[in-house]
Design a protein around this motif. Structure first.
Motif, mmCIF file in Angstrom:
data_model
loop_
_atom_site.group_PDB
_atom_site.id
_atom_site.type_symbol
_atom_site.label_atom_id
_atom_site.label_comp_id
_atom_site.label_asym_id
_atom_site.label_seq_id
_atom_site.Cartn_x
_atom_site.Cartn_y
_atom_site.Cartn_z
ATOM 1 N N SER A 1 0.442 -83.923 46.096
ATOM 2 C CA SER A 1 0.112 -84.335 44.582
ATOM 3 C C SER A 1 -0.231 -83.125 43.919
ATOM 4 C CB SER A 1 -0.659 -85.508 44.571
ATOM 5 O OG SER A 1 -1.805 -85.547 45.313
ATOM 6 N N PHE A 2 -0.841 -82.206 44.534
ATOM 7 C CA PHE A 2 -1.318 -81.036 43.573
ATOM 8 C C PHE A 2 -0.053 -80.205 43.436
ATOM 9 C CE2 PHE A 2 -3.753 -77.192 42.389
ATOM 10 C CZ PHE A 2 -4.367 -77.477 41.537
ATOM 11 N N SER A 3 0.887 -80.236 44.400
ATOM 12 C CA SER A 3 2.178 -79.513 44.018
ATOM 13 C C SER A 3 2.870 -80.122 42.952
ATOM 14 C CB SER A 3 2.821 -79.210 45.459
ATOM 15 O OG SER A 3 2.223 -78.649 46.307
ATOM 16 N N SER A 4 2.857 -81.386 42.940
ATOM 17 C CA SER A 4 3.754 -82.000 41.968
ATOM 18 C C SER A 4 2.875 -81.776 40.516
ATOM 19 C CB SER A 4 3.753 -83.556 41.815
ATOM 20 O OG SER A 4 3.841 -83.839 43.262
ATOM 21 N N ALA A 5 1.555 -81.493 40.308
ATOM 22 C CA ALA A 5 0.859 -81.384 39.032
ATOM 23 C C ALA A 5 1.226 -79.638 38.868
ATOM 24 C CB ALA A 5 -0.560 -81.465 39.330
ATOM 25 N N LEU A 6 1.370 -78.921 39.864
ATOM 26 C CA LEU A 6 1.792 -77.461 39.621
ATOM 27 C C LEU A 6 3.204 -77.556 38.965
ATOM 28 C CD1 LEU A 6 0.328 -75.786 42.802
ATOM 29 C CD2 LEU A 6 -0.431 -75.524 40.249
ATOM 30 N N LEU A 7 3.996 -78.372 39.376
ATOM 31 C CA LEU A 7 5.616 -78.337 39.274
ATOM 32 C C LEU A 7 5.874 -78.940 37.818
ATOM 33 C CD1 LEU A 7 8.379 -77.708 39.933
ATOM 34 C CD2 LEU A 7 8.586 -80.247 41.130
ATOM 35 N N ASN A 8 4.912 -79.933 37.465
ATOM 36 C CA ASN A 8 4.932 -80.706 36.150
ATOM 37 C C ASN A 8 4.425 -79.405 34.897
ATOM 38 O OD1 ASN A 8 4.851 -82.471 34.275
ATOM 39 N ND2 ASN A 8 3.258 -83.554 34.550
ATOM 40 N N ALA A 9 3.447 -78.762 35.356
ATOM 41 C CA ALA A 9 2.925 -77.501 34.621
ATOM 42 C C ALA A 9 3.910 -76.410 34.037
ATOM 43 C CB ALA A 9 1.829 -76.901 35.137
ATOM 44 N N TYR A 10 4.687 -76.244 35.349
ATOM 45 C CA TYR A 10 5.783 -75.341 35.195
ATOM 46 C C TYR A 10 7.038 -75.841 34.285
ATOM 47 C CZ TYR A 10 9.509 -71.967 37.070
ATOM 48 O OH TYR A 10 10.329 -71.230 36.900
ATOM 49 N N LYS A 11 7.436 -76.931 34.468
ATOM 50 C CA LYS A 11 8.341 -77.420 33.594
ATOM 51 C C LYS A 11 7.856 -77.476 32.153
ATOM 52 C CE LYS A 11 10.725 -80.276 37.248
ATOM 53 N NZ LYS A 11 10.742 -81.719 37.703
#
Lengths: 341, 341
Positions: free
Chosen positions: A316-326
């Motif tokens: 889930s932390f990776s999803s948060a990072l990906l969200n930040a990226y997008k």
């Protein structure tokens, strides 16, 4: 030669974004953030990373070219009150905020206390023009395959005024139109009935205010049963109610996924059934699993500040990072800021 | 010779309960209530039925021995405000209330407007001792096979005080202990975090009050994600938040059930998978389908008043009737009344 967003000559690879990561926040702290960051850094080399935390425990990131380690001393407890949080200047969160500002970063990601992140962001990173309270916003899946809706506020605030709900509606509408390329998103107010006169004092007053707001496409009240069926774009609610909505949806989805798992284990026939249908069933589980949701944006402050789930694991932390990226890629904050001015 | 609960000699069969049914209420009115009543009357001959509505349209019930038809003239709209509702004395709801009182009935079932049912019940049927506001209560399934929990208030009120939440906790606790034969049910307050100091003004104050109430087993705050996992007995919340919780759970369960249906339709393999696993999967769908939930009891008034879902079809109206039957059998109202005195 390559230039980054700030016009300076940088490293050999092209650095276009700067992220600060609070490595210590959340229930799982480093156990979640280290594996998540290791993977993310490998994948996304167009980001310059500032990892904030106990640097003795971050040795795996020592010699990476696009990574800076920044030392912090303490970790704020998950129930830290805003004032204590602001005073504890050596905490991983406050050092993250400082790093964000000093390095003119684009995004900050933390799984730490919501209240602390909110108050520190308001006081240090500052609010967007004409916004009194930021809100947490994220996308929810629906039964329609690629259709999503966003909910704001998911819990940045424990209580809100009608004016704040109106601000959430404006920002949520802009957010949705940028992310999903939809010109006139349908905005609904979460309520206990669809009729105009339904609700508590707040929703009744907010309904009147939203109805008179010509900058949004307000469609009226909606009950909590409906948004998952795909006819809502932006769901506006106060932070307390939004938090209950978010967690009810999460809890129900998780409970049903666990029941499905049990049902398939029942006997040899159901196990065979699982073999035949697992791709579809696992697709649903993944779609409805909040671990894939990617945290929520603290919408209304001057930067991409992402609140990852307090109970974040590496996934889930990776999803948060990906969200930040997008969100950084689409320049969400500057676009909304421009509209608000 | 047989005697009914009131000691009078009655019909040949033993009449032990008296039910009033508002045949006209709800979005579907007679389309839902007629087929539902036809089936129910066949199954449960130990009930004397008073069917209230347009008697010209109720001819199928004309010659049944334990059925009385009572004429009403109008139907209250679903968004009827409480004052209008009370004044419209020829409506099916107000005639139902009158019939209930005149015949000393045990239960009243209506799928009509919640607000109208609430206010008419308070003013005519009257409240239980020391109760200022009744609440709607019903049981929810959990991942544990036979374990349920109850939620109060599900939406009888649009806003509540801390004292009212305390009354809900006391009544909910008694309700749970009677229905599930559990001496010391665990009571939780629905909140946006588990820590004592979390929440909005209402939940903070209610937490303090519930903590000092020695007549209940108060275990603290809980987030909306948790109750479906089986460690909560009574979930206390204000009517607005409870309504959002109820409808979020319903909506998510319905959305996931529809996604599962789609997933099994995908190709020949998934269809085969469905054949092997359908009993288990359909079991989950049924468990989580609010049409089987049986309406909610208006807890705190002097009778078994059941609010069936406004959108009730025949199946969900039947569940509401069955709920009324079970609650009357265990004499829920008198037992709670005795404890409150």
């Amino acid at each position: 030669m390559n230039y980054d967003l700030y016009g300076k000559i940088t490293h050999k690879w092209r650095v276009i974004m700067k992220f600060v990561i609070d490595m210590m926040g959340g229930d799982n702290g480093l156990k979640a953030t280290i594996p998540s960051m290791q993977e993310f850094i490998k994948k996304y080399s167009d980001v310059e990373y500032f990892l904030v935390g106990d640097i003795n425990k971050l040795s795996e990131f020592n010699n990476l070219k696009n990574v800076h380690l920044v030392a912090s001393e303490t970790v704020l407890p998950m129930d830290a009150d805003p004032l204590t949080a602001l005073k504890e200047t050596t905490s991983s969160l406050m050092i993250s905020i400082k790093t964000f500002l000093e390095n003119k970063c684009d995004a900050l990601i933390s799984a730490g206390s919501t209240g602390a992140l909110l108050s520190a962001s308001i006081f240090k990173i500052k609010r967007l023009p004409n916004i009194t309270r930021p809100c947490l916003i994220t996308s929810f899946p629906t039964v329609k395959s690629n259709k999503k809706f966003v909910v704001c506020d998911l819990g940045a605030n424990a209580a809100n005024t009608k004016e704040e709900l109106n601000q959430f509606a404006i920002m949520g509408s802009l957010y949705y139109s940028i992310i999903y390329d939809e010109k006139n998103p349908r905005v609904y107010l979460l309520n206990n009935g669809t009729e105009e006169e339904k609700g508590n004092d707040l929703t009744k007053e907010a309904h009147a205010l939203l109805s008179s707001n010509n900058s949004i496409n307000f469609k009226g009240n909606i009950e909590a049963r409906e948004p998952l069926f795909g006819d809502v774009d932006v769901l506006v609610t106060d932070g307390f109610t939004g938090n209950v909505f978010l967690k009810s949806v999460e809890g129900t989805a998780k409970a049903m996924s666990s029941m499905i798992k049990e049902a398939f284990k029942k006997n040899i026939f159901t196990m065979i059934g699982y073999l035949f249908s697992k791709s579809g069933i696992n697709g649903i589980k993944n779609k409805m699993d909040y671990k894939n949701v990617g945290g929520a944006l603290l919408l209304g402050v001057n930067g991409v500040v992402i609140k990852a789930h307090g109970s974040s694991d590496a996934r889930s932390f990776s999803s948060a990072l990906l969200n930040a990226y997008k969100l950084t890629k689409v320049d969400i904050v500057n676009k909304i800021k421009k509209e608000l001015e």
